[in-house]
Write an enzyme that holds these catalytic residues in place. Structure first.
Site, PDB file in Angstrom:
ATOM      1  N   SER A 143       0.366  -1.248  -6.449  1.00  0.00           N
ATOM      2  CA  SER A 143       0.558  -2.734  -7.166  1.00  0.00           C
ATOM      3  C   SER A 143       0.733  -1.857  -8.266  1.00  0.00           C
ATOM      4  CB  SER A 143      -1.063  -2.941  -7.479  1.00  0.00           C
ATOM      5  OG  SER A 143      -1.942  -3.233  -6.395  1.00  0.00           O
ATOM      6  N   GLU A 164       6.766 -33.517  -0.535  1.00  0.00           N
ATOM      7  CA  GLU A 164       5.916 -32.836  -0.478  1.00  0.00           C
ATOM      8  C   GLU A 164       5.409 -32.029  -1.992  1.00  0.00           C
ATOM      9  OE1 GLU A 164       3.685 -34.352   0.358  1.00  0.00           O
ATOM     10  OE2 GLU A 164       1.817 -33.008   1.049  1.00  0.00           O
ATOM     11  N   HIS A 211       0.605  -1.011  -0.187  1.00  0.00           N
ATOM     12  CA  HIS A 211       0.083   0.066   0.004  1.00  0.00           C
ATOM     13  C   HIS A 211       0.636   1.465  -0.079  1.00  0.00           C
ATOM     14  CE1 HIS A 211      -4.343  -1.991   1.047  1.00  0.00           C
ATOM     15  NE2 HIS A 211      -3.257  -2.852   0.079  1.00  0.00           N
ATOM     16  N   LYS A 216     -13.932  -8.320  -7.292  1.00  0.00           N
ATOM     17  CA  LYS A 216     -12.837  -9.120  -8.145  1.00  0.00           C
ATOM     18  C   LYS A 216     -12.711 -10.216  -7.528  1.00  0.00           C
ATOM     19  CE  LYS A 216     -10.414  -8.807 -12.417  1.00  0.00           C
ATOM     20  NZ  LYS A 216      -9.456  -8.309 -13.681  1.00  0.00           N
ATOM     21  N   ASP A 217     -12.778  -9.917  -6.403  1.00  0.00           N
ATOM     22  CA  ASP A 217     -11.229 -10.708  -5.945  1.00  0.00           C
ATOM     23  C   ASP A 217     -11.887 -11.618  -5.531  1.00  0.00           C
ATOM     24  OD1 ASP A 217      -8.386 -10.106  -6.002  1.00  0.00           O
ATOM     25  OD2 ASP A 217      -8.321  -9.194  -3.984  1.00  0.00           O
TER      26      ASP A 217
END
Ligand code: FES
Lengths: 665, 184
Positions: free
Chosen positions: A217, A285, A213, A241-242
């Site tokens: 972005s 894994e 922030h 959208k998220d």
């Protein structure tokens, strides 16, 4: 933040004392976000959601888990069998770990492609790498907790990495173990740390978002926002959208939880840890495989630098080199969109990582060793040679003046990559090399498919076979008599089955331990008092416990079915079988101690079904599958409901997203 | 964001209605889903199947002589089994119901008068009352006495004095034979 005003007195009262509302307003609502973010920018918030799911499921699992070597495996099975919705919590958590890594890997490659690590986002990038490292440590220690064979040997191999360091290595390993091998102290501290680290990750995420922030972005064009026309407020545009992305992702995730919950797991981990026997092919894994391949790529000793140490150093460097990335790649252009050469090398690097992952999951043999070494060399060359060179010689395309461009529809590609990564994970785990193709029953097992359930009639017959035949040698210690109610036996029938056997009672008032008849609440009483007695009575070979057999072998049900029917009266030419052993096409090594357990009419079925060999094998496999996955019926029917629900919710969110975004596009 | 060109308001009234509908529908479905998803977490804290299955205890009472008590475990709690003497039974039978905080006749509390079976957990705040051993204080009413905050129970296990609100509860039980009782 003094510009925050509300009509609500309470809100204002709180705001003057703790500016939490203005902070939210500032960082979650108004936060100016580039208007052109594509779907690759969903993965950060998805990872955050995944972290919350992991902490929640983990917390409730921890309430039922026992971190003692003698209890851990059984306590996990108790979660699967007895704790209300325990199977759901565990499968959410186990598959959640894989999902978390899929999301974070995509998030990292997104950053690499669009140059999100470049100025002024270096610290944002560093914190991200720290999160990745913490995730790897957490995932590793979590995998140890069920205390199966892979847990134990994974822990042994990974902790032994530190023994590569000269002088201090052995001390470090002893310190990590709290003893001279991986044992109870190790399990205890891993549990404590596995509980702690996720909260450290939460703290790191807060710093990550704080840094984000501050610098804002990045975006697909990689150019800075130049004014209000380039940005839109986070809410409602990116909240919806998220959320839409979360809906899609949850459907992907739930498909594994409800229909392929052990897809990412190793069958060997359903065998309790045994410090005396290492499984033939141990793999970490899937999400560690590329690094595992790098570890194994070093096979030549150098003076003062033995191969083992080279491998360990290379493996750690492979991650740590990411810290230097902002300086290794000095090109001023961020997005690969405008870097024609970098774009190609990015994809080469991506493929290189995938190949490393593939190699890491296979036994280190033949050509794979060479491929692993080549890819390891390329991995480091990408960072140390290609990137510095590219930033000098590459001529970037002209950058656009501003971010006024349509949003790229990347959803389809995103879906493809996720499915691809998942397939990669599963493929890397499959390991049934050198086995003939398994036999399949004439009619498919009833529990297969999206809606398949265990067939009750076959289960009852299967119990009859188990009870009359298998149970003479094999134990089924994780199943209780009371569980037979699931397959349709009445309370009285169950009491009668239990009462056939005796178990030690509580000491009486004189301190004498007498036997009492077993009760429905008791576990199925094993045929022998202990493993030693069982082995002694069976020519030295311990008949394995059958509770988890169908989950503890690759392609379990088919393996067991084939094994039942895979006997040969006489060993074929060229396959000498030792005295007292039998030839079986499907048993690893072909020499099995168990005589052929099925033959026509070995039992006479209470329901009149003809007991052919195939029928008996089919029924016993069905029964063993129920014993291993008693939750299967409930799991699938819940899965269908969850999917329908998520489908509706996601469709609604999509419609809402289109409505909200329609004036922006 | 000062720039009004980029706010989230839709351009038409029609769009506004549609958007509101979608917003409410999505929020409602999402809220219901979140609520439903929480249930497995909460329910996982309830007793598990193996815990529920351990809900009966068989006790051999042949060796308990009149005037003796034994304590057995049922669902992790102490259960008092007292072989009462005739005086105790008489004592318990003659109390006027009006004198009781929780009025219950002795006959309602014991299937066979000589066998009194109680959950030995004080109804105040859960301590185990004294009175099982011959040397224990039995309180002013000859039954049990809870030392934590001074509750007195009589020979039928009924609360007579002190802060506890209710009688010592009687667990479900039955005599499977003359000498064994199944609790639960
Ligand atoms: S707990 Fe018994 S008197 Fe308070």
């Amino acid at each position: 933040m003094s510009d925050f005003k509300s009509n609500n007195k309470v809100v204002n009262w709180i705001e003057e004392r703790l500016p939490i509302f203005s902070m939210m307003q500032h960082s979650a609502i108004e936060y100016p976000t580039p208007r052109n973010l594509n779907y690759w920018w969903n993965f950060g918030s998805l990872a955050a959601v995944m972290l919350i799911i992991m902490i929640l499921t983990g917390l409730f699992l921890a309430m039922n888990y026992s971190s003692h070597t003698s209890l851990a495996f059984d306590s996990v099975e108790r979660i699967m069998r007895d704790v209300n919705y325990g199977w759901l919590l565990r499968y959410l958590h186990a598959n959640g770990a894989s999902m978390f890594f899929i999301l974070v890997y995509i998030h990292i490659f997104r950053g690499l492609y669009y140059g999100s690590y470049k100025a002024p986002r270096e610290i944002l990038w560093f914190v991200g790498i720290a999160i990745f490292l913490a995730m790897m440590a957490t995932g590793f220690m979590g995998y140890v907790l069920p205390w199966g064979q892979m847990s134990f040997w994974g822990a042994t191999v990974i902790t032994n990495l530190f023994s590569a360091f000269p002088v201090v290595g052995d001390y470090i390993v002893t310190l990590l173990w709290g003893g001279f091998s991986v044992d109870n102290p190790t399990l205890n501290r891993f549990f404590a740390l596995h509980f702690l680290l996720p909260f450290v990750i939460v703290g790191l995420v807060v710093v990550h978002v704080w840094a984000l922030h501050t610098v804002k972005s990045n975006n697909p064009l990689g150019i800075d926002m130049k004014g209000p026309q380039d940005s839109i407020p986070f809410h409602p545009f990116y909240t919806i959208k998220d959320l839409y992305g979360i809906g899609l992702f949850l459907m992907f995730y739930m498909a594994f939880v409800f229909w392929a919950p052990n897809f990412f797991g190793e069958p060997d981990n359903y065998i309790p840890a045994n410090p005396m026997v290492t499984p033939p092919h141990i793999v970490p894994e899937w999400y560690y495989l590329p690094f595992y391949a790098i570890l194994r790529a070093f096979t030549f000793d150098l003076p003062f630098l033995p191969a083992k140490l080279q491998g360990v150093l290379a493996m750690f460097s492979a991650i740590l080199i990411l810290f230097a990335l902002p300086w290794l790649d000095s090109s001023k252009v961020r997005s690969a969109k405008f870097r024609p050469l970098y774009r190609q090398f990015f994809w080469l690097f991506f493929v290189d990582c995938m190949v490393l992952g593939y190699v890491g999951g296979k036994p280190a043999e033949g050509i794979l060793i060479k491929i692993g070494q080549f890819c390891t060399a390329y991995y480091f060359a990408h960072f140390l040679l290609i990137l510095p060179l590219l930033s000098r010689i590459e001529k970037p395309k002209p950058l656009p003046a501003s971010i006024a461009q349509p949003v790229v529809k990347a959803a389809a590609l995103v879906a493809m990559i996720m499915v691809g990564l998942a397939g990669f994970g599963g493929e890397a785990q499959a390991s049934s090399a050198g086995m003939p193709e398994f036999k399949k029953p004439a009619t498919a097992f009833s529990w297969e498919g999206v809606f398949g359930k265990h067939d009750k009639a076959s289960l009852k017959r299967g119990w009859q076979v188990f009870h009359d035949v298998c149970a003479n040698c094999h134990a089924m210690k994780l199943v209780s008599y009371r569980n037979l109610a699931d397959i349709g036996f009445t309370e009285d029938e169950i009491k009668a089955f239990a009462a056939e056997k005796e178990v030690p009672d509580q000491p009486n008032d004189e301190g004498v331990v007498n036997n009492r008849p077993a009760r429905p609440s008791d576990k199925i009483v094993p045929p022998f008092a202990n493993d030693k007695a069982a082995a002694a009575a069976n020519g030295g070979a311990l008949p394995p416990d059958l509770s988890l057999m169908n989950k503890a072998r690759p392609s379990g049900p088919y393996y067991v079915y084939s094994l039942m029917l895979g006997y040969e009266d006489a060993a074929p030419e060229g396959h000498p079988i030792p005295e007292g052993k039998f030839f079986n096409h499907y048993f690893p090594g072909n020499a099995i101690s168990m005589p052929s357990p099925v033959m026509d009419d070995i039992v006479s079925y209470a329901d009149g079904t003809k007991a052919t060999k195939e029928q008996v094998a089919y029924d016993i496999v069905t029964f063993l599958n129920w014993a291993a996955e008693p939750e299967l019926d409930a799991r699938k029917s819940m899965g269908v409901k969850v999917m329908v629900f998520l489908g509706v919710l996601t469709a609604l969110m999509y419609a809402l997203k289109r409505q909200i975004w329609k004036d922006v596009h | 964001m000062a720039d009004q060109a980029h706010n989230a308001q839709p351009s038409s009234v029609d769009g506004q209605t549609r958007r509101d509908f979608l917003l409410y529908a999505t929020s409602a479905v999402g809220a219901v889903g979140t609520g439903l998803a929480l249930w497995p977490f909460v329910h996982s804290m309830n007793p598990a199947a193996d815990t529920l299955a351990l809900s009966t205890t068989d006790v051999d009472i042949s060796a308990i002589k009149p005037g003796q008590s034994v304590t057995v475990v049922w669902r992790g709690k102490p259960v008092f089994i007292r072989h009462r003497e005739p005086e105790e039974i008489a004592e318990a039978g003659k109390v006027a119901l009006a004198d009781l905080r929780e009025p219950q006749t002795d006959a309602d509390r014991a299937k066979k008068p000589e066998w009194l079976i109680l959950i030995g957990v004080c109804t105040h705040l859960g301590c185990v009352p004294l009175g099982q051993k011959p040397a224990d204080p039995k309180g002013e009413f000859g039954g049990w006495f809870c030392p934590c905050h001074g509750s007195h129970y009589d020979t039928s296990g009924r609360i007579r004095k002190g802060p506890a609100p209710a009688n010592l509860p009687v667990p479900p039980y039955q005599f499977t034979t003359d000498t064994t009782v199944r609790i639960g």
